[in-house]
Write a protein that holds these residues in place. Structure first.
Motif, short mmCIF file in Angstrom:
data_model
loop_
_atom_site.label_atom_id
_atom_site.label_comp_id
_atom_site.label_asym_id
_atom_site.label_seq_id
_atom_site.Cartn_x
_atom_site.Cartn_y
_atom_site.Cartn_z
N SER A 95 0.82 -1.21 0.00
CA SER A 95 0.00 0.00 0.00
C SER A 95 0.85 1.26 0.00
O SER A 95 1.92 1.30 0.62
CB SER A 95 -0.91 0.02 1.23
N GLU A 96 0.35 2.28 -0.68
CA GLU A 96 0.92 3.61 -0.50
C GLU A 96 0.50 4.12 0.86
O GLU A 96 -0.44 3.65 1.47
CB GLU A 96 0.44 4.55 -1.61
N LYS A 97 1.24 5.14 1.38
CA LYS A 97 0.85 5.76 2.63
C LYS A 97 0.02 7.00 2.32
O LYS A 97 0.10 7.53 1.22
CB LYS A 97 2.07 6.09 3.50
N PRO A 98 -0.83 7.42 3.27
CA PRO A 98 -1.07 6.79 4.56
C PRO A 98 -1.84 5.48 4.40
O PRO A 98 -2.56 5.29 3.42
CB PRO A 98 -1.92 7.84 5.28
N LEU A 99 -1.68 4.61 5.37
CA LEU A 99 -2.35 3.32 5.32
C LEU A 99 -3.86 3.47 5.27
O LEU A 99 -4.57 2.71 4.60
CB LEU A 99 -1.94 2.48 6.54
N ALA A 100 -4.39 4.47 5.99
CA ALA A 100 -5.83 4.74 6.05
C ALA A 100 -6.00 6.21 6.41
O ALA A 100 -5.04 6.97 6.49
CB ALA A 100 -6.50 3.83 7.06
N MET A 101 -7.24 6.62 6.66
CA MET A 101 -7.52 8.02 6.97
C MET A 101 -7.39 8.33 8.45
O MET A 101 -7.27 9.50 8.84
CB MET A 101 -8.92 8.40 6.48
N ASN A 102 -7.43 7.31 9.32
CA ASN A 102 -7.29 7.54 10.76
C ASN A 102 -6.80 6.25 11.42
O ASN A 102 -6.75 5.19 10.78
CB ASN A 102 -8.61 8.01 11.37
N SER A 103 -6.43 6.35 12.69
CA SER A 103 -5.83 5.21 13.38
C SER A 103 -6.84 4.10 13.68
O SER A 103 -6.45 2.94 13.84
CB SER A 103 -5.16 5.67 14.68
N THR A 104 -8.12 4.43 13.75
CA THR A 104 -9.14 3.38 13.93
C THR A 104 -9.15 2.47 12.71
O THR A 104 -9.16 1.23 12.83
CB THR A 104 -10.53 4.00 14.15
N GLU A 105 -9.13 3.07 11.53
CA GLU A 105 -9.09 2.30 10.28
C GLU A 105 -7.78 1.53 10.15
O GLU A 105 -7.78 0.35 9.77
CB GLU A 105 -9.28 3.22 9.09
N SER A 106 -6.66 2.18 10.44
CA SER A 106 -5.36 1.52 10.25
C SER A 106 -5.19 0.37 11.24
O SER A 106 -4.63 -0.68 10.89
CB SER A 106 -4.22 2.53 10.41
N ARG A 107 -5.68 0.54 12.45
CA ARG A 107 -5.62 -0.55 13.44
C ARG A 107 -6.43 -1.76 12.95
O ARG A 107 -6.03 -2.92 13.12
CB ARG A 107 -6.14 -0.06 14.79
N GLU A 108 -7.58 -1.49 12.31
CA GLU A 108 -8.42 -2.55 11.77
C GLU A 108 -7.69 -3.29 10.64
O GLU A 108 -7.75 -4.53 10.54
CB GLU A 108 -9.73 -1.96 11.26
N LEU A 109 -6.97 -2.56 9.80
CA LEU A 109 -6.24 -3.19 8.70
C LEU A 109 -5.11 -4.07 9.21
O LEU A 109 -4.86 -5.15 8.67
CB LEU A 109 -5.69 -2.12 7.75
N VAL A 110 -4.43 -3.62 10.26
CA VAL A 110 -3.38 -4.44 10.86
C VAL A 110 -3.97 -5.76 11.34
O VAL A 110 -3.42 -6.84 11.12
CB VAL A 110 -2.70 -3.69 12.02
N ARG A 111 -5.13 -5.69 12.00
CA ARG A 111 -5.79 -6.89 12.52
C ARG A 111 -6.23 -7.82 11.39
O ARG A 111 -5.97 -9.03 11.43
CB ARG A 111 -7.01 -6.50 13.36
N LEU A 112 -6.86 -7.26 10.37
CA LEU A 112 -7.35 -8.07 9.26
C LEU A 112 -6.22 -8.76 8.51
O LEU A 112 -6.32 -9.94 8.15
CB LEU A 112 -8.15 -7.19 8.29
#
Length: 380
Positions: A92-109
């Protein structure tokens, strides 16, 4: 041959294609764009056999093993999530997502799906950045006292300069810090081996309003907008920021970023001051590493694998005096990712979704610090 695909073909998508092809053992077989006509045009331009006007159709292609997400910021979360759910490996290009709630979810998934995941913090993979990291790790400069530097650009200097990154709904609540400050934070943490603990940020919007073109403007045409050819738009994200930093080691530092610094095209630079020596590197002079001393003359080390620490040598692919620069960073990153996929590299030598999440957490702390006018701890 590993089969790869690209979603999004703006500036960075073709750069991914070029870097992938230099590896020699990865085949880019598909591209996706916002409609079929554009996808086919880009596929023809890049000599890619398959074109998809819908990225979900691309993800259904059983031949594709790895997908590169090169879409605009606001699409990163949904596209990355869809790639993971399709059981494809993802870069993925950065940023990983728009906020840390989304990015934390992507790490988990990604962890649950067991897919290889990477984020394009490409500056880590320049030869002399790798050398600097090894010099710090091996104690060549002694314990780190302070880190300082900047990331400066001039592409948004004028009030008539316009880009989708100026729209928070498309780019996020932060611009200069999220766009370029994230690279600076990643590289100094990577080189120093330290983690940013707390921040004190000052964010400034230099142009409170900008003139958005209402006519088609060719990039770099130099033509001035005439009355009636633009609409005035309010700007709510920062053009400039300076941020005091505290690292988990107790070291301190400062970062300055600006997208309104005349004459600076893409100047990412840092200096790490140790007890015994200092290191300084400038992305616009990537084949030089300045080494500062107190009691002996200072040095400028030119990129030369024969002079580098063993762990850094493999990032220099040409002899001394043969320059390596920006395109070689993503090439080295992709070599590590795809080498891990084909079993020739152990992994652990590229930035992952965890690194992408951490940078978003740092950015959010900086925005919060500016709003509250005080030191803020990073909530990883």
């Amino acid at each position: 041959m590993i089969k790869a695909a690209i979603i999004g073909t703006g500036f960075i998508g073709p750069a991914h294609v070029e870097a992938i092809r230099r590896l020699g053992f990865v085949d880019v077989i598909a591209v996706s764009e916002r409609n079929q006509e554009l996808a086919e045009a880009k596929a023809a331009e890049l000599s890619i056999p398959k074109a998809y006007g819908d990225y979900n159709e691309l993800l259904a292609d059983p031949q594709i093993q790895v997908v590169h997400n090169c879409t605009p910021n606001h699409l990163h979360f949904e596209v990355n999530k869809a790639i993971i759910e399709a059981s494809k490996h993802v870069v993925s290009e950065k940023p990983l997502a728009m906020n840390s709630t989304e990015s934390r979810e992507l790490v988990r998934l990604a962890d649950e799906a067991g897919v290889v995941n990477a984020i394009n913090f490409n500056y880590r993979f320049m030869p002399l950045v790798q050398q600097a990291k090894q010099m710090v790790a091996k104690g060549d400069i002694g314990p780190v006292h302070t880190i300082h530097g900047s990331y400066l650009q001039d592409w948004l200097l004028k009030e008539t300069d316009w880009n989708w990154r100026l729209v928070p709904e498309l780019s996020g609540d932060s611009r200069a810090i999220a766009d370029i400050g994230s690279h600076w934070c990643d590289i100094v943490q990577f080189v120093s081996g330290m983690k940013i603990k707390s921040v004190m940020a000052d964010l400034v919007t230099i142009h409170q309003e900008r003139k958005k073109p209402t006519v088609e403007m060719e990039t770099y045409s130099g033509r001035e907008l005439q009355p009636g050819e633009y609409e005035v738009m309010p700007i709510g994200t920062e053009d400039y920021a300076s941020v005091l930093l505290e690292f988990d080691s107790g070291a301190h530092g400062v970062m300055t970023v600006s997208q309104c610094a005349a004459g600076q095209k893409n100047r990412l630079s840092f200096e790490i001051d140790g007890a015994d020596a200092a290191l300084s590197w400038d992305q616009q002079r990537p084949n030089e590493l300045w080494i500062g001393h107190r009691d002996t003359p200072n040095e400028v080390m030119l990129k030369d694998a024969s002079l580098m620490h063993d762990e850094a040598k493999e990032y220099a692919h040409f002899p001394g005096g043969h320059n390596e620069a920006w395109p070689d960073g993503p090439k080295n990153l992709f070599r590590n990712v795809y080498g891990h996929l084909n079993g020739t590299r152990p992994g652990g030598d590229f930035a992952t979704f965890i690194d992408g999440h951490n940078e978003i957490a740092i950015c959010e702390a900086m925005v919060k610090s500016n709003q509250e006018r005080k030191w803020v701890d990073v909530e990883y």
